[in-house]
Design an enzyme around this catalytic site. Sequence first.
Site, PDB file in Angstrom:
ATOM      1  N   SER A 108       0.700   5.690  -3.177  1.00  0.00           N
ATOM      2  CA  SER A 108       1.264   7.039  -3.289  1.00  0.00           C
ATOM      3  C   SER A 108       1.890   7.276  -4.660  1.00  0.00           C
ATOM      4  O   SER A 108       1.765   8.369  -5.222  1.00  0.00           O
ATOM      5  CB  SER A 108       2.301   7.269  -2.188  1.00  0.00           C
ATOM      6  OG  SER A 108       1.682   7.300  -0.927  1.00  0.00           O
TER       7      SER A 108
ATOM      8  N   ALA B  86       0.826  -1.207   0.000  1.00  0.00           N
ATOM      9  CA  ALA B  86       0.000   0.000   0.000  1.00  0.00           C
ATOM     10  C   ALA B  86       0.862   1.260   0.000  1.00  0.00           C
ATOM     11  O   ALA B  86       0.569   2.230  -0.709  1.00  0.00           O
ATOM     12  CB  ALA B  86      -0.930   0.000   1.210  1.00  0.00           C
TER      13      ALA B  86
ATOM     14  N   GLU C  67       2.565   1.380  -3.898  1.00  0.00           N
ATOM     15  CA  GLU C  67       1.742   1.581  -5.087  1.00  0.00           C
ATOM     16  C   GLU C  67       0.796   2.773  -4.973  1.00  0.00           C
ATOM     17  O   GLU C  67       0.654   3.554  -5.914  1.00  0.00           O
ATOM     18  CB  GLU C  67       0.924   0.315  -5.360  1.00  0.00           C
ATOM     19  CG  GLU C  67       1.702  -0.773  -6.055  1.00  0.00           C
ATOM     20  CD  GLU C  67       1.924  -0.446  -7.516  1.00  0.00           C
ATOM     21  OE1 GLU C  67       0.998  -0.553  -8.317  1.00  0.00           O
ATOM     22  OE2 GLU C  67       3.047  -0.044  -7.854  1.00  0.00           O
TER      23      GLU C  67
ATOM     24  N   GLU D 160       3.627  12.900   1.964  1.00  0.00           N
ATOM     25  CA  GLU D 160       4.282  12.556   0.703  1.00  0.00           C
ATOM     26  C   GLU D 160       3.684  13.328  -0.463  1.00  0.00           C
ATOM     27  O   GLU D 160       4.414  13.874  -1.308  1.00  0.00           O
ATOM     28  CB  GLU D 160       4.168  11.053   0.441  1.00  0.00           C
ATOM     29  CG  GLU D 160       4.997  10.195   1.369  1.00  0.00           C
ATOM     30  CD  GLU D 160       4.836   8.719   1.091  1.00  0.00           C
ATOM     31  OE1 GLU D 160       5.596   7.929   1.669  1.00  0.00           O
ATOM     32  OE2 GLU D 160       3.942   8.345   0.290  1.00  0.00           O
TER      33      GLU D 160
ATOM     34  N   CYS E 101      -7.674   4.790   6.738  1.00  0.00           N
ATOM     35  CA  CYS E 101      -6.288   4.473   6.383  1.00  0.00           C
ATOM     36  C   CYS E 101      -5.311   4.756   7.525  1.00  0.00           C
ATOM     37  O   CYS E 101      -5.208   5.891   7.998  1.00  0.00           O
ATOM     38  CB  CYS E 101      -5.883   5.267   5.149  1.00  0.00           C
ATOM     39  SG  CYS E 101      -4.171   5.026   4.649  1.00  0.00           S
TER      40      CYS E 101
END
Length: 399
Positions: free
Chosen positions: A242, A237, A240, A357, A348
Amino acid sequence: MTDSATTPGNPTDDVLDIPFPDAFAFDPSPTWARLREEAPAVRVRTLAGALVWLVTRYDDVRLVLADPRFSRAGVVAPGAPRVGVSRPLPGTLPTTDPPEHTRLRRLVSGAFSPRRVEATRPWVRGLCEELADGLAEGGDLRQVFALPLPIQVICTLLGVPYADRERFREWVELAYSLEVSERPRVEEAMAGLLEYVGGLVARKRRAGRADDVLDELCATPLTHDELVAFAVNLLVAGHETSANQITSFVATLLRDRRHWERLVAEPGLVPAAVEELMRFTRLSDVGQLRVALEDVEVAGVVVRAGEGVMASIGSANRDPRAFPEPDELDLTRAPNQHLALGVGPHFCLGAQLARIELQEALWALLRRYPGLRPARPVDELVWRRVLVSGLAELPVVPE
């Protein structure tokens, strides 16, 4: 647990196949808007051949995601309907319900507390600036910038050797595949990833250090299998999702250059812009699956116990009942209660890390390349056919 694909008496003649034929493009399929207005709960057939309910309106999606009558543990039970090619890992945060989910989340939540994650921002900012240097002569923004950033971040936080990235990169990218023909490769990739992470966890437990998040988790009551599953989920997670979002966000802003130029002129809008881009650019052309634990009425239909329900976050985020002019990208939209990061117990875990990010990635690119433009029309670019989707490439030219 009943697999809806094999339940006697289920109609199959007029069932929609999902993903829809016109999926994996910048603009959502018109089918989503039609379903929201005409059939907010409808039967669909997944790539794995399961018949499940699909809900598309904001309020109904929130209900399915947050209501304890809809189970995540049910998606890994024997006979459960499946969405894609790979099987979800049992006994993890994404595939457990309270109280087991509560126990697991309590054990790991400290490592991802907002204050602790926020402390990584200066380091992430420096990494973004360093990676942005690689685009000075142009190139594929996904490969040069969007992929290396989250891989380095999650590897550093977890204590996964970045030097091993080529070993697990293909495994990670295959984990979300929606190509049925790739099933043997997907299963082989997941086996390789589990073996790699299992060896890493075993070494860390023997070493007994506390240098990173995975070291810390090794000191908790989590079992070996729980640790491995947790690390695999975070690696996949954190890698991929971000990477796909950074690429899609930049492409969306460049598709209508006025948006990019506005952020160049007003960089203080970036945090709000990130929230709006999360709403506007869908990560999935399917949805999050739950299994009903009892008969529940949703959007005018009764979902029977044991049936699967797919909650389309992408459709909910374009619902005009929740968002005025939902198909317009409004960089100052407020309030913005999008569902891109989930809702309820399964909100999340890495939400704050993702926001850091995404924000720092945009700031770095806006500062360094205010004249950035796509090397090809973005509408000609290809989208990857995966559960968590994004552009396969984004060639850019700095100006």
